[in-house]
Design a protein around this motif. Structure first.
Motif, PDB file in Angstrom:
ATOM      1  N   PRO A  64       7.394   3.983  -4.917  1.00 34.87           N
ATOM      2  CA  PRO A  64       6.813   2.741  -5.439  1.00 34.87           C
ATOM      3  C   PRO A  64       5.539   3.039  -6.232  1.00 34.87           C
ATOM      4  N   SER A  65       5.338   2.325  -7.346  1.00 37.53           N
ATOM      5  CA  SER A  65       4.187   2.610  -8.209  1.00 37.53           C
ATOM      6  C   SER A  65       2.862   2.297  -7.512  1.00 37.53           C
ATOM      7  N   GLU A  66       2.898   1.476  -6.470  1.00 38.86           N
ATOM      8  CA  GLU A  66       1.649   1.114  -5.780  1.00 38.86           C
ATOM      9  C   GLU A  66       1.152   2.248  -4.889  1.00 38.86           C
ATOM     10  N   LEU A  67       2.086   3.052  -4.402  1.00 36.40           N
ATOM     11  CA  LEU A  67       1.718   4.091  -3.445  1.00 36.40           C
ATOM     12  C   LEU A  67       1.337   5.379  -4.166  1.00 36.40           C
ATOM     13  N   HIS A  68       0.371   6.099  -3.584  1.00 36.17           N
ATOM     14  CA  HIS A  68      -0.005   7.364  -4.200  1.00 36.17           C
ATOM     15  C   HIS A  68       0.566   8.505  -3.385  1.00 36.17           C
ATOM     16  N   THR A  69       1.894   8.603  -3.541  1.00 39.18           N
ATOM     17  CA  THR A  69       2.682   9.633  -2.868  1.00 39.18           C
ATOM     18  C   THR A  69       3.390  10.420  -3.976  1.00 39.18           C
TER      19      THR A  69
ATOM     20  N   CYS B 139       9.482  -9.218  -3.240  1.00 42.62           N
ATOM     21  CA  CYS B 139       9.511  -7.915  -3.926  1.00 42.62           C
ATOM     22  C   CYS B 139       8.718  -6.872  -3.142  1.00 42.62           C
ATOM     23  N   PHE B 140       7.847  -7.326  -2.239  1.00 40.50           N
ATOM     24  CA  PHE B 140       7.079  -6.461  -1.340  1.00 40.50           C
ATOM     25  C   PHE B 140       6.038  -5.580  -2.024  1.00 40.50           C
TER      26      PHE B 140
ATOM     27  N   TRP C 202      -5.663   8.760  -0.428  1.00 38.21           N
ATOM     28  CA  TRP C 202      -5.583   7.294  -0.507  1.00 38.21           C
ATOM     29  C   TRP C 202      -4.687   6.683   0.572  1.00 38.21           C
ATOM     30  N   GLU C 203      -3.479   7.203   0.721  1.00 37.77           N
ATOM     31  CA  GLU C 203      -2.553   6.592   1.684  1.00 37.77           C
ATOM     32  C   GLU C 203      -3.031   6.783   3.123  1.00 37.77           C
TER      33      GLU C 203
ATOM     34  N   SER D 273       2.577  -2.988  -0.413  1.00 38.93           N
ATOM     35  CA  SER D 273       2.254  -1.616  -0.812  1.00 38.93           C
ATOM     36  C   SER D 273       0.869  -1.466  -1.437  1.00 38.93           C
ATOM     37  N   VAL D 274       0.320  -2.533  -2.025  1.00 40.43           N
ATOM     38  CA  VAL D 274      -1.039  -2.397  -2.564  1.00 40.43           C
ATOM     39  C   VAL D 274      -2.100  -2.699  -1.504  1.00 40.43           C
TER      40      VAL D 274
ATOM     41  N   ARG E 119      -4.638  -4.601 -11.788  1.00 32.95           N
ATOM     42  CA  ARG E 119      -3.746  -3.805 -10.931  1.00 32.95           C
ATOM     43  C   ARG E 119      -3.687  -2.354 -11.469  1.00 32.95           C
TER      44      ARG E 119
ATOM     45  N   ARG F  73      11.299  -0.392  -2.630  1.00 33.52           N
ATOM     46  CA  ARG F  73      10.337  -0.597  -1.544  1.00 33.52           C
ATOM     47  C   ARG F  73      10.973  -0.715  -0.166  1.00 33.52           C
TER      48      ARG F  73
ATOM     49  N   ARG G 193      -6.740  -0.484 -10.654  1.00 32.43           N
ATOM     50  CA  ARG G 193      -6.683  -0.120  -9.231  1.00 32.43           C
ATOM     51  C   ARG G 193      -5.806   1.127  -9.036  1.00 32.43           C
ATOM     52  N   ASP G 194      -4.682   1.179  -9.720  1.00 31.76           N
ATOM     53  CA  ASP G 194      -3.784   2.345  -9.600  1.00 31.76           C
ATOM     54  C   ASP G 194      -4.493   3.615 -10.044  1.00 31.76           C
TER      55      ASP G 194
ATOM     56  N   ARG H 121      -5.603   4.106   3.747  1.00 30.03           N
ATOM     57  CA  ARG H 121      -4.990   2.796   4.033  1.00 30.03           C
ATOM     58  C   ARG H 121      -4.507   2.736   5.482  1.00 30.03           C
TER      59      ARG H 121
END
Lengths: 457, 251
Positions: free
Chosen positions: B150-155, A356-357, A44-45, A361-362, A31, B143, A34-35, A48
């Motif tokens: 959130p740490s997953e998002l690259h914002t 936790c969702f 990136w966003e 987000s990933v 993970r 979230r 990946r980050d 997605r």
């Protein structure tokens, strides 16, 4: 056969503390990789978002794109087969093998053939099925299923692989050096590759406008197999089709970064035409996918590109392992796909989620995995599979919270629980108390404080 | 913010019974900022526990009750990110699924940190809290309510909680490794999947403790309650405090 619930399997997994810590840390590192990779891409966003929209567009115009894909593939010289379910898929594979009097099939990694139980079917018919992805081959020699969809043998440590190879490949005793073991496997597989007349791959993408099939791998095993064998069979889910190479350029930027934290896979192979004097067979498999199209709550699962990022980030998956789920695909996407396959067989996986969702987000194609799990839970009571304790608790809460009077009385009485004997509170029935101390009720609730300190003044 | 605005205080059931000091700190802090705060005493629960367990239908009467009690307020403010997120995100679709009226609460409910940061736009909190704290970025806070990125998002990176804590004298703020990984509470998950839940809590606590902080602080007392239960059982050297208690310290 009644399968073990996720709850019990997870407990067993955690009992092996050292292994559990290692598993969590290993997957977390993926993970983290990946980050780091995603952070290098400023857009990136947007990628997605775009990937999600392309997938949604394609699966909602699937009739059009599948026909376009099939026509283009046939024009290229491929033979396109349509399989409505696993049985049809497996029969088509067997028929092709028989037409070529092939007794061996060399495969690269494919979750779809896992879904169709192709290997046991062929083995029973006397075919020597050879998995050629290193992880898959290890599992095949151990006779166990994958525990992760991208890193199928991630739960196995190299010492165990060393032991296995000593027995199966005659490697040196006690040698668990990864390079040494990989070379031993390469040597063993090389013989299989050279002898094969039919090779099989899965498909990461099918390009509608050109009819090519795209396979992303790291080991080159798909290419080795398909280069030597004259006949190539592709097993492809119907949701794998995308409109164009432009669309592909979005997905290949997301796939490997999300899956393993690599900028790209070592090989991104495009298969367009059969080999000279060879054959290219593409089997388009439905096996329940078209019925998901009509399910508005769960249609988004069809966007999935099988990168496994939701598993790597899932705090429950990392701490319970792939085998703790009863469906062959574990983690957040597996919980959902299992429910779509057969809710009564796989509903016990639904407990494996804290909502936790992080998975939402990933996910590189923005599948709303957590929200879907929440929705499945709402339907459990109607199929008679609701957890009885949770139902009783929910009924009790509803009673208490509906009537302010009962709630106020409970608030006043709650501190009495603090005075109960420890043995009575920390009993077997209290699962909170197995690993945690119970919260202490306050002597004076907020309600009492408000009435005393604010209202009276 | 309009100073004539009327605020309805939402004190979730478990805060009411177990952590009244969090409710009291919320009230005192808002009052001190000159805000007109009221508390409808007949409130009970937002309905989240049963809905997350799979019984949305059972939370329907509670949703109606919630709407009736808070109907007349301009804002509803509560010290629990998860409960506020449930009202904001889930009340509307549960009502819609049962063919009911449009939800009015969703647009006016705020978690207290979010309210102080976005609506009141506080510039300084009185008093001091001279301690090291590790921020617990709870899942629904991050979230669903977007209290931090959130740490997953690259914002762009931000944290409303850290912003607020920086306005209090003396607070030294840390964040754990795996900055917003779930602590394993998850409502009924904590009981149903107790083995995984406790393991997640232990791992989370190890990361919090490694920061050298004296306190774990966050916008969700439910996560804190779960971790506190483990810390007490394992006799771990760390304390727990809601963000609003820090901001109100000395009042």
């Amino acid at each position: 056969m009644k399968k073990e619930t996720h709850i019990h399997a997870a407990e067993r997994f955690l009992n092996n503390k050292k292994n559990a810590v290692w598993h969590d840390e290993t997957l977390w590192q993926t993970r983290a990789k990946r980050d780091r990779q995603a952070a290098l891409i400023p857009e990136w966003e947007q990628l997605r978002e775009l990937a999600s929209k392309i997938k949604m567009h394609t699966i909602t115009h699937l009739d059009h794109y599948l026909e376009q894909f099939a026509a283009a593939a046939e024009k290229n010289g491929a033979t396109v087969h349509w399989a409505k379910d696993a049985a049809e898929h497996n029969a088509i594979v067997l028929q092709i093998l028989q037409q070529h009097q092939a007794t061996q099939l060399v495969k690269s990694k494919s979750m779809l053939t896992e879904e169709c139980h192709l290997n046991p079917f062929l083995i029973e018919k006397g075919v020597d099925v050879v998995e050629s992805d290193l992880g898959e081959r290890i599992l095949q020699l151990m006779d166990i299923p994958p525990s992760h969809i991208v890193m199928p043998a991630i739960h196995i440590q190299r010492e165990a692989v060393g032991k296995l190879f000593e027995e199966k490949l005659n490697t040196e005793k006690g040698n668990a050096d990864p390079t040494y073991l990989t070379r031993a496997m390469r040597k063993s597989l090389r013989q299989k590759f050279l002898a094969s007349t039919v090779a099989m791959t899965g498909a990461n993408f099918g390009i509608a406008e050109t009819g090519d099939v795209v396979v992303c791998t790291n080991e080159g095993n798909a290419d080795m197999g398909t280069s030597i064998a004259k006949v190539h069979i592709v097993s492809m889910g119907i949701e794998k089709v995308i409109p164009s190479h432009d669309a592909l350029s979005v997905f290949v930027r997301l796939l490997a970064r999300s899956a393993t934290g690599q900028p790209s896979t070592s090989y991104t192979s495009h298969y367009q035409k059969p080999q000279k004097e060879g054959e290219l067979h593409i089997i388009l498999v439905d096996n329940g996918r078209s019925s998901i199209l009509a399910d508005k709550d769960h249609i988004q699962t069809l966007k999935c590109i099988r990168c496994g990022a939701c598993m790597n980030t899932c705090p429950v998956y990392r701490r319970s392992g792939g085998y703790s789920y009863s469906y062959f695909i574990p983690g957040p996407i597996g919980i959902n796909l299992g429910m779509l396959k057969a809710p009564k067989n796989y509903y016990t996986n639904l407990s494996a989620c804290t909502l936790c969702f992080s998975c939402n987000s990933v996910c590189p194609v923005q599948v709303d995995l957590g929200n879907q799990i929440y929705k499945w839970r709402q339907g459990l009571d109607s199929i008679g599979k609701a957890n009885r304790t949770k139902k009783v608790m929910s009924d009790g809460m509803r009673m208490m919270f509906k009537q302010s009077g009962i709630y106020h009385a409970a608030l006043k009485a709650a501190p009495l629980i603090n005075l109960m004997p420890r043995a009575l509170i920390y009993c077997k029935a209290d699962k909170w108390g197995i690993g945690r101390e119970l919260p202490q009720f306050a002597k004076q609730s907020f309600n009492s404080w408000w009435k005393k300190e604010v209202l009276k003044k | 913010m309009d100073h004539l605005a009327k605020i309805g205080l939402f004190i979730p059931c478990y805060v009411n019974a177990v952590f009244p000091e969090v409710g009291i700190a919320t009230y005192k802090l808002l009052k001190q900022l000159g805000i007109d705060v009221d508390y409808p005493v007949d409130q009970t629960c937002c309905g989240q526990p049963m809905a997350n367990a799979g019984f949305e239908g059972k939370s329907l009467p509670l949703i109606h009750k919630f709407n009736d009690l808070f109907d007349t307020y301009d804002y509803v403010v509560g010290p629990s990110a998860s409960c506020v997120a449930f009202v904001k995100e889930n009340h509307p679709h549960i009502l819609a699924a049962h063919g009911q009226h449009q939800c009015q609460m969703s647009g006016k409910i705020y978690e207290v940190c979010e309210f102080l940061h976005d609506i009141v736009k506080v510039e300084k909190f009185p008093g001091a809290f001279p301690h090291k704290v590790s921020v617990h970025n709870s899942c629904h806070g991050v979230r669903e309510l977007h209290l931090s990125s959130p740490s997953e998002l690259h914002t762009p990176r931000y944290s409303k909680i850290k912003d607020l804590l920086s306005l209090k004298e003396g607070v030294e703020v840390f964040e754990p490794q795996r900055v917003d990984e779930c602590c394993g509470f998850g409502g009924m998950f904590a009981i149903e999947e107790d083995a995984v839940s406790v393991q997640m809590g232990k791992d989370k606590l190890r990361n919090h403790i490694a920061t050298g902080a004296e306190y774990v602080t966050g916008a969700d007392s439910s996560c804190l309650m779960h971790m506190q239960g483990i810390a007490r059982r394992e006799k771990l050297p760390i304390q727990f405090i809601h963000v609003v208690e820090i901001l109100a310290a000395g009042l």
